[in-house]
Design an enzyme around this catalytic site. Structure first.
Site, PDB file in Angstrom:
ATOM      1  N   GLU A  53       0.837  -1.210   0.000  1.00 54.81           N
ATOM      2  CA  GLU A  53       0.000   0.000   0.000  1.00 54.81           C
ATOM      3  C   GLU A  53       0.872   1.260   0.000  1.00 54.81           C
ATOM      4  O   GLU A  53       0.547   2.248  -0.649  1.00 54.81           O
ATOM      5  CB  GLU A  53      -0.939  -0.021   1.215  1.00 54.81           C
ATOM      6  CG  GLU A  53      -1.974  -1.140   1.098  1.00 54.81           C
ATOM      7  CD  GLU A  53      -3.147  -0.999   2.058  1.00 54.81           C
ATOM      8  OE1 GLU A  53      -2.945  -0.489   3.167  1.00 54.81           O
ATOM      9  OE2 GLU A  53      -4.257  -1.393   1.670  1.00 54.81           O
ATOM     10  N   ALA A  56      -7.111  -4.797  11.448  1.00 51.59           N
ATOM     11  CA  ALA A  56      -8.120  -3.931  12.063  1.00 51.59           C
ATOM     12  C   ALA A  56      -9.451  -4.678  12.109  1.00 51.59           C
ATOM     13  O   ALA A  56     -10.224  -4.529  13.067  1.00 51.59           O
ATOM     14  CB  ALA A  56      -8.251  -2.657  11.234  1.00 51.59           C
TER      15      ALA A  56
HETATM   16  P1  FAD Z   1      -3.649  -0.010  17.118  1.00 51.67           P
HETATM   17  O1  FAD Z   1      -4.748   0.365  16.207  1.00 51.67           O
HETATM   18  O2  FAD Z   1      -2.267   0.041  16.622  1.00 51.67           O
HETATM   19  O3  FAD Z   1      -3.775   0.902  18.428  1.00 51.67           O
HETATM   20  C1  FAD Z   1      -2.911   0.823  19.509  1.00 51.67           C
HETATM   21  C2  FAD Z   1      -3.138   2.062  20.369  1.00 51.67           C
HETATM   22  O4  FAD Z   1      -2.375   1.948  21.564  1.00 51.67           O
HETATM   23  C3  FAD Z   1      -2.683   3.359  19.682  1.00 51.67           C
HETATM   24  O5  FAD Z   1      -3.651   4.355  19.872  1.00 51.67           O
HETATM   25  C4  FAD Z   1      -1.385   3.721  20.417  1.00 51.67           C
HETATM   26  O6  FAD Z   1      -1.133   5.102  20.472  1.00 51.67           O
HETATM   27  C5  FAD Z   1      -1.695   3.160  21.814  1.00 51.67           C
HETATM   28  N1  FAD Z   1      -0.491   2.847  22.569  1.00 51.67           N
HETATM   29  C6  FAD Z   1       0.565   2.087  22.192  1.00 51.67           C
HETATM   30  N2  FAD Z   1       1.469   1.999  23.171  1.00 51.67           N
HETATM   31  C7  FAD Z   1       0.982   2.729  24.209  1.00 51.67           C
HETATM   32  C8  FAD Z   1       1.454   3.003  25.509  1.00 51.67           C
HETATM   33  N3  FAD Z   1       2.615   2.513  25.964  1.00 51.67           N
HETATM   34  N4  FAD Z   1       0.693   3.789  26.312  1.00 51.67           N
HETATM   35  C9  FAD Z   1      -0.499   4.283  25.892  1.00 51.67           C
HETATM   36  N5  FAD Z   1      -0.996   4.032  24.672  1.00 51.67           N
HETATM   37  C10 FAD Z   1      -0.262   3.278  23.834  1.00 51.67           C
HETATM   38  N6  FAD Z   1      -5.925  -3.916   8.810  1.00 51.67           N
HETATM   39  C11 FAD Z   1      -7.102  -4.169   8.176  1.00 51.67           C
HETATM   40  O7  FAD Z   1      -7.888  -5.001   8.642  1.00 51.67           O
HETATM   41  N7  FAD Z   1      -7.424  -3.512   7.011  1.00 51.67           N
HETATM   42  C12 FAD Z   1      -6.618  -2.587   6.447  1.00 51.67           C
HETATM   43  O8  FAD Z   1      -6.942  -2.021   5.394  1.00 51.67           O
HETATM   44  C13 FAD Z   1      -5.379  -2.304   7.087  1.00 51.67           C
HETATM   45  N8  FAD Z   1      -4.555  -1.383   6.568  1.00 51.67           N
HETATM   46  C14 FAD Z   1      -3.367  -1.080   7.221  1.00 51.67           C
HETATM   47  C15 FAD Z   1      -2.538  -0.125   6.656  1.00 51.67           C
HETATM   48  C16 FAD Z   1      -1.339   0.185   7.274  1.00 51.67           C
HETATM   49  C17 FAD Z   1      -0.443   1.229   6.651  1.00 51.67           C
HETATM   50  C18 FAD Z   1      -0.980  -0.480   8.490  1.00 51.67           C
HETATM   51  C19 FAD Z   1       0.331  -0.141   9.176  1.00 51.67           C
HETATM   52  C20 FAD Z   1      -1.795  -1.435   9.051  1.00 51.67           C
HETATM   53  C21 FAD Z   1      -3.004  -1.751   8.417  1.00 51.67           C
HETATM   54  N9  FAD Z   1      -3.881  -2.721   8.944  1.00 51.67           N
HETATM   55  C22 FAD Z   1      -5.063  -3.000   8.304  1.00 51.67           C
HETATM   56  C23 FAD Z   1      -3.572  -3.409  10.211  1.00 51.67           C
HETATM   57  C24 FAD Z   1      -4.331  -2.718  11.359  1.00 51.67           C
HETATM   58  O9  FAD Z   1      -4.146  -1.325  11.287  1.00 51.67           O
HETATM   59  C25 FAD Z   1      -3.889  -3.213  12.731  1.00 51.67           C
HETATM   60  O10 FAD Z   1      -3.986  -4.612  12.774  1.00 51.67           O
HETATM   61  C26 FAD Z   1      -4.794  -2.561  13.786  1.00 51.67           C
HETATM   62  O11 FAD Z   1      -4.511  -1.176  13.871  1.00 51.67           O
HETATM   63  C27 FAD Z   1      -4.592  -3.207  15.161  1.00 51.67           C
HETATM   64  O12 FAD Z   1      -5.425  -2.585  16.087  1.00 51.67           O
HETATM   65  P2  FAD Z   1      -5.026  -2.526  17.622  1.00 51.67           P
HETATM   66  O13 FAD Z   1      -6.228  -2.049  18.351  1.00 51.67           O
HETATM   67  O14 FAD Z   1      -4.418  -3.799  18.061  1.00 51.67           O
HETATM   68  O15 FAD Z   1      -3.846  -1.477  17.709  1.00 51.67           O
HETATM   69  P1  NAD Z   2       3.576  -8.758   7.067  1.00 50.20           P
HETATM   70  O1  NAD Z   2       4.243  -9.588   8.096  1.00 50.20           O
HETATM   71  O2  NAD Z   2       2.223  -9.175   6.628  1.00 50.20           O
HETATM   72  O3  NAD Z   2       4.501  -8.640   5.775  1.00 50.20           O
HETATM   73  C1  NAD Z   2       5.879  -8.472   5.895  1.00 50.20           C
HETATM   74  C2  NAD Z   2       6.558  -8.891   4.603  1.00 50.20           C
HETATM   75  O4  NAD Z   2       7.933  -8.613   4.736  1.00 50.20           O
HETATM   76  C3  NAD Z   2       6.420 -10.371   4.310  1.00 50.20           C
HETATM   77  O5  NAD Z   2       5.971 -10.523   2.988  1.00 50.20           O
HETATM   78  C4  NAD Z   2       7.831 -10.922   4.498  1.00 50.20           C
HETATM   79  O6  NAD Z   2       8.138 -11.974   3.611  1.00 50.20           O
HETATM   80  C5  NAD Z   2       8.671  -9.688   4.196  1.00 50.20           C
HETATM   81  N1  NAD Z   2       9.985  -9.716   4.842  1.00 50.20           N
HETATM   82  C6  NAD Z   2      10.291 -10.066   6.120  1.00 50.20           C
HETATM   83  N2  NAD Z   2      11.622  -9.943   6.340  1.00 50.20           N
HETATM   84  C7  NAD Z   2      12.169  -9.493   5.179  1.00 50.20           C
HETATM   85  C8  NAD Z   2      13.490  -9.145   4.800  1.00 50.20           C
HETATM   86  N3  NAD Z   2      14.523  -9.244   5.642  1.00 50.20           N
HETATM   87  N4  NAD Z   2      13.699  -8.702   3.551  1.00 50.20           N
HETATM   88  C9  NAD Z   2      12.655  -8.573   2.678  1.00 50.20           C
HETATM   89  N5  NAD Z   2      11.378  -8.894   2.988  1.00 50.20           N
HETATM   90  C10 NAD Z   2      11.136  -9.336   4.233  1.00 50.20           C
HETATM   91  O7  NAD Z   2       3.561  -7.250   7.660  1.00 50.20           O
HETATM   92  P2  NAD Z   2       2.703  -5.987   7.194  1.00 50.20           P
HETATM   93  O8  NAD Z   2       2.576  -5.901   5.728  1.00 50.20           O
HETATM   94  O9  NAD Z   2       3.261  -4.836   7.936  1.00 50.20           O
HETATM   95  O10 NAD Z   2       1.255  -6.292   7.784  1.00 50.20           O
HETATM   96  C11 NAD Z   2       1.070  -6.388   9.197  1.00 50.20           C
HETATM   97  C12 NAD Z   2      -0.358  -6.863   9.478  1.00 50.20           C
HETATM   98  O11 NAD Z   2      -1.264  -5.817   9.144  1.00 50.20           O
HETATM   99  C13 NAD Z   2      -0.703  -8.068   8.632  1.00 50.20           C
HETATM  100  O12 NAD Z   2      -1.403  -8.995   9.416  1.00 50.20           O
HETATM  101  C14 NAD Z   2      -1.587  -7.501   7.546  1.00 50.20           C
HETATM  102  O13 NAD Z   2      -2.602  -8.413   7.137  1.00 50.20           O
HETATM  103  C15 NAD Z   2      -2.210  -6.272   8.191  1.00 50.20           C
HETATM  104  N6  NAD Z   2      -2.427  -5.242   7.157  1.00 50.20           N
HETATM  105  C16 NAD Z   2      -3.564  -5.340   6.422  1.00 50.20           C
HETATM  106  C17 NAD Z   2      -3.787  -4.418   5.402  1.00 50.20           C
HETATM  107  C18 NAD Z   2      -5.053  -4.528   4.589  1.00 50.20           C
HETATM  108  O14 NAD Z   2      -5.924  -5.307   4.950  1.00 50.20           O
HETATM  109  N7  NAD Z   2      -5.217  -3.789   3.515  1.00 50.20           N
HETATM  110  C19 NAD Z   2      -2.854  -3.406   5.147  1.00 50.20           C
HETATM  111  C20 NAD Z   2      -1.695  -3.341   5.913  1.00 50.20           C
HETATM  112  C21 NAD Z   2      -1.487  -4.278   6.925  1.00 50.20           C
END
Ligand code: FAD
Ligand code: NAD
Length: 415
Positions: free
Chosen positions: A170, A314
């Protein structure tokens, strides 16, 4: 007078915030005393962070003030950082005090997995929070400024993204979209810019994702200017670039690491039994060691039928939030707890402007239809946490204004 049981929720991410919002909606007067603790005064929409990281959207569009979502007479909000969890003492150490609980909900999210790769912590950036994406966006811009100043003295405009899972994919999509505007702004030829996505596996996107859909995604991103290094891992990161498993060295201006995540280390430090920082939970989402502690989101490991944890997402965190809130209420009303059943609705990955790819239930979706599906998923989430006003503010009236991105609605500037 009957003591009202105290619930403390750590983290206002997807799992923690949804737990709080559901409790706020369902609790009767004085049934539970609920406190939500979070590091920042806002909730960030992690699923949008790749956009402000690349600079195709404003960071404020990916956050919502927590006080706008909570009714403080029902759920108290404490802005503080958690330093330590003490499950034996039923207390949590915050940066500015100690809070005790009868029930604890942990939703502290994830941290980047480094796999011990030398130089990764020092030289790579990661998409983790609002502040981390601000830094990434500024670093991208500063590489363009440096190149303009010293066009022959370094590979400033080579960007390496480590890992082509969903996050890496992404992000490179957005970065590729941002480049033309930056080239125009800084007067740089597009051919001077390189984007490498290095992936240890033979294809982008996770192994369970259909091969033809992964191929579709890579084709779209290659057309946008991304170069893949597949079946190749990063083995070291230095100030000047990355060393690959085939001993090739790519000189780079900046490296963004999206090679994987692990659960928050506070759980390990507290003595919870974890695998890659994630705590195995029972059918009701409680810690196996401490039944008064519920674990949600990236900190938890819910096993699928094959005994493997579901990927962190999420989607699962939100469903867990509903379940945890229901069980806290069931418990206080002396009703049986409800088992958590994950309903995997599928995944859609954005590929930048106008393109996405995914699987929804058994249907494969691509292109504009996939983009629409992603918007619908986003809107559903906004509706859960903030109702129609938040959907209208963030999703419907959202306008992108070039590379700066424009903010939606009002937001206080003190963070
Ligand atoms: P988070 O949403 O990460 O929330 C954790 C919270 O805890 C935050 O508010 C943080 O500030 C707080 N926190 C952390 N440490 C402390 C501390 N020590 N003290 C107080 N507060 C603290 N998943 C999907 O299903 N669909 C998607 O399209 C998708 N897109 C993504 C795109 C990106 C770029 C990334 C990085 C992830 C994506 N994910 C997606 C994965 C998803 O965002 C995470 O799995 C999800 O946010 C996890 O939710 P959570 O409640 O565990 O933690
Ligand atoms: P991930 O663990 O899913 O992907 C990491 C990737 O890095 C893997 O493909 C792995 O083979 C590669 N990798 C690991 N070590 C490496 C190295 N040394 N050199 C090169 N490649 C290496 O992690 P992510 O993409 O950050 O996703 C984290 C979680 O968040 C996942 O569970 C994912 O499903 C979720 N997520 C979901 C969405 C969505 O639904 N659109 C978007 C972002 C994240």
């Amino acid at each position: 007078m009957k003591k009202v049981p105290r619930v403390v929720i750590l983290g206002a991410g997807y799992g923690g915030l949804v737990t709080a919002i559901r409790l706020q909606k369902k609790l009767r007067y004085n049934e539970l005393d609920v406190t939500l603790v979070n590091k920042h005064s806002y909730h960030f929409i992690t699923t949008h962070l790749h956009m402000p990281a690349a600079g195709t959207d404003h960071p404020d569009n990916a956050r919502v003030p927590i006080n706008n979502l909570l009714n403080q007479s029902k759920v108290k909000f404490v802005k503080s950082t958690v330093l330590q969890i003490k499950p034996e003492e039923k207390s949590v150490v915050l940066e500015d005090g100690i809070i005790s609980y009868d029930y604890l909900v942990v939703g502290l999210g994830s941290e980047m997995e480094t796999f011990g790769i030398p130089g990764l912590k020092e030289y790579a950036m990661a998409i983790r929070s609002i502040n981390s994406v601000r830094l990434i966006r500024r670093q991208i811009e500063s590489m363009f400024a440096k190149f303009q100043e010293e066009p022959h003295s370094g590979d400033y405009l080579t960007f390496v993204v480590g890992g082509a899972g969903f996050t890496g994919t992404e992000f490179v999509g957005e970065l590729a979209d941002r480049i033309p505007a930056l080239c125009k702004e800084y007067g740089v030829e597009r051919s001077s810019v390189r984007i490498y996505n290095v992936e240890a596996a033979p294809a982008a996107l996770p192994p369970g994702f259909p091969a033809d859909m992964a191929q579709y995604g890579m084709n779209v991103l290659r057309r946008k200017g991304v170069t893949y290094k597949l079946s190749t891992s990063i083995k070291e990161i230095t100030r000047d670039g990355v060393l690959l498993s085939n001993d090739e060295f790519i000189q780079a201006g900046m490296v963004v690491w999206s090679g994987g995540i692990r659960g928050n280390t506070l759980l390990e430090q507290a003595g919870f039994d974890t695998t890659r920082g994630r705590v195995k939970v029972d059918e009701y989402l409680r810690s196996l060691q401490y039944p008064d502690v519920y674990i949600t989101g990236d900190c938890s490991a819910v096993l699928n039928g094959e005994g493997k944890p579901y990927p962190a997402s999420a989607q699962i965190a939100v469903q867990q939030g509903f379940n945890v809130a229901a069980n806290l209420i069931n418990d206080v009303r002396s009703r049986p707890l409800r088992s958590f059943e994950y309903d995997d609705k599928g995944t859609v990955a954005s590929l930048g402007k106008g393109e996405a790819v995914g699987v929804i239930k058994q249907w494969k979706v691509t292109g504009k239809f996939a983009v629409l599906m992603k918007k619908v998923i986003d809107m559903r989430y906004l509706f859960i946490i903030g109702g129609l006003p938040l959907v209208l503010q963030k999703a419907v009236f959202k306008k992108k204004a070039g590379h700066q991105g424009r903010r939606t609605g009002e937001f206080m500037q003190q963070h």
